[in-house]
Design an enzyme around this catalytic site. Structure first.
Site, PDB file in Angstrom:
ATOM      1  N   VAL A  38       0.867  -1.174   0.000  1.00 23.85           N
ATOM      2  CA  VAL A  38       0.000   0.000   0.000  1.00 23.85           C
ATOM      3  C   VAL A  38       0.904   1.225   0.000  1.00 23.85           C
ATOM      4  CG1 VAL A  38      -1.684   1.351   1.304  1.00 23.85           C
ATOM      5  CG2 VAL A  38      -1.910  -1.129   1.184  1.00 23.85           C
ATOM      6  N   ASP A  49      -8.508  11.546   0.062  1.00 26.92           N
ATOM      7  CA  ASP A  49      -7.892  12.733   0.650  1.00 26.92           C
ATOM      8  C   ASP A  49      -7.353  12.309   2.009  1.00 26.92           C
ATOM      9  OD1 ASP A  49      -7.115  15.109   1.747  1.00 26.92           O
ATOM     10  OD2 ASP A  49      -9.055  16.101   1.554  1.00 26.92           O
ATOM     11  N   ASN A  71       3.911   7.869   2.100  1.00 30.14           N
ATOM     12  CA  ASN A  71       4.742   8.767   1.302  1.00 30.14           C
ATOM     13  C   ASN A  71       4.159  10.174   1.210  1.00 30.14           C
ATOM     14  OD1 ASN A  71       6.974   9.198  -0.783  1.00 30.14           O
ATOM     15  ND2 ASN A  71       5.154   9.689  -1.987  1.00 30.14           N
ATOM     16  N   TYR A  85       4.529  21.397  10.613  1.00 27.64           N
ATOM     17  CA  TYR A  85       5.146  20.380   9.745  1.00 27.64           C
ATOM     18  C   TYR A  85       6.293  19.683  10.480  1.00 27.64           C
ATOM     19  CZ  TYR A  85       7.640  18.416   5.726  1.00 27.64           C
ATOM     20  OH  TYR A  85       8.284  17.577   4.847  1.00 27.64           O
ATOM     21  N   LYS A 111       6.516  15.655  11.543  1.00 23.23           N
ATOM     22  CA  LYS A 111       7.594  14.789  11.089  1.00 23.23           C
ATOM     23  C   LYS A 111       8.386  14.223  12.260  1.00 23.23           C
ATOM     24  CE  LYS A 111       6.696  14.876   6.770  1.00 23.23           C
ATOM     25  NZ  LYS A 111       6.203  13.624   6.127  1.00 23.23           N
TER      26      LYS A 111
END
Length: 267
Positions: free
Chosen positions: A12, A66, A91, A157, A161
């Site tokens: 996937v 989405d 990803n 962000y 991460k």
């Protein structure tokens, strides 16, 4: 085991329509593993699936999802159905905002965290369980050097991460004894369509030293068995993105896990 025996029969790939996601799908197909391709746009997904089927004689399933939606993980699981997933690659997860924290509406940051944290968490949990039961499989959380510290204009962000970094390290320690490989692939500048769009919006060109999407996907798949971290452009024992090498962080995870087990009387 071969790649297909270790990570097949299905992978996937969340964020598969272009760039590194597209390269992951193609290189995985070359190893004989079919993919469930997930992204928002149907046209590039359909084109990639047709390309893989023509070149490798493998069927790919596509699903427009989405990944920032609250029900994204459930829609991914619905697309997968009863297929046996041996590899999950997260990803998707760039920063489409590129603004100071207070210059964007809070909803934009909520969408980013939903996509980069909650959807990743749900999908990882859902796919890792059957992998552990089978005693094989792989999980790759594609990451960014932003995971190593907060940066102005990139606060949420960086935080998302950093979550992926810590999650990957913990899962590597937990799942390795069961035969499930976990890696966070920490990317640097990579020449992808998304990066090109971002740089164009800022009136800048792509840096000449940017990595190719092909090479990033290739190295990520090669390093998957050796998690929990691969820093792009660095050897395992080399520092650069941070003052700790991937090897040193691995040693730290092992040491803390050993200490924790001793404290809990599990050794």
């Amino acid at each position: 085991m071969t790649f297909a025996e270790r990570y097949g029969p299905w992978a996937v790939i969340a964020g598969a329509s272009e760039g590194t996601g597209r390269e992951f799908a193609r290189q995985i197909a070359k190893e004989g593993v079919s993919s469930v391709l997930i992204a928002r746009r149907s046209e590039p997904l359909a084109a990639l699936a047709a390309e893989i089927e023509a070149e490798y004689r493998l069927r790919c399933v596509t699903a427009c999802v989405d990944l920032a939606a609250p029900d994204a993980a459930e829609r991914v699981f619905e697309a997968v159905g009863d297929r046996e997933v041996g590899l999950y690659i997260s990803n998707a997860g760039g920063d489409p905002n590129g603004e100071a924290f207070l210059d964007a509406e809070v909803g934009a940051w909520i969408d980013l965290v939903q996509r980069n944290v909650m959807t990743v968490l749900k999908c990882t949990h859902g796919f890792a369980g059957p992998m552990k039961a089978r005693g094989r499989g792989g999980i790759m959380l594609v990451n960014s050097g932003a995971c190593y510290g907060g940066l102005a204009m990139m606060g949420p962000y960086c935080g998302s991460k950093a979550f992926n970094l810590c999650l990957a390290e913990a899962l590597w320690a937990e799942l390795k004894p069961s035969g499930v490989d976990v890696l966070t692939l920490v990317m640097s500048k990579t020449d992808t369509p998304e990066f090109r769009r971002y740089m164009a919006a800022k009136g800048q060109s792509i840096p000449e030293d940017s990595a190719s999407a092909y090479d990033v996907a290739r190295v990520g798949l090669e390093r998957l068995p050796y998690g929990p971290i691969k820093n792009w452009g660095e050897e395992d024992d080399q520092t650069g993105m941070t003052n700790q090498s991937a090897a040193q962080r691995r040693e730290r995870v092992v040491a803390v896990q050993r200490m924790t087990r001793e404290m809990m009387g599990q050794d």
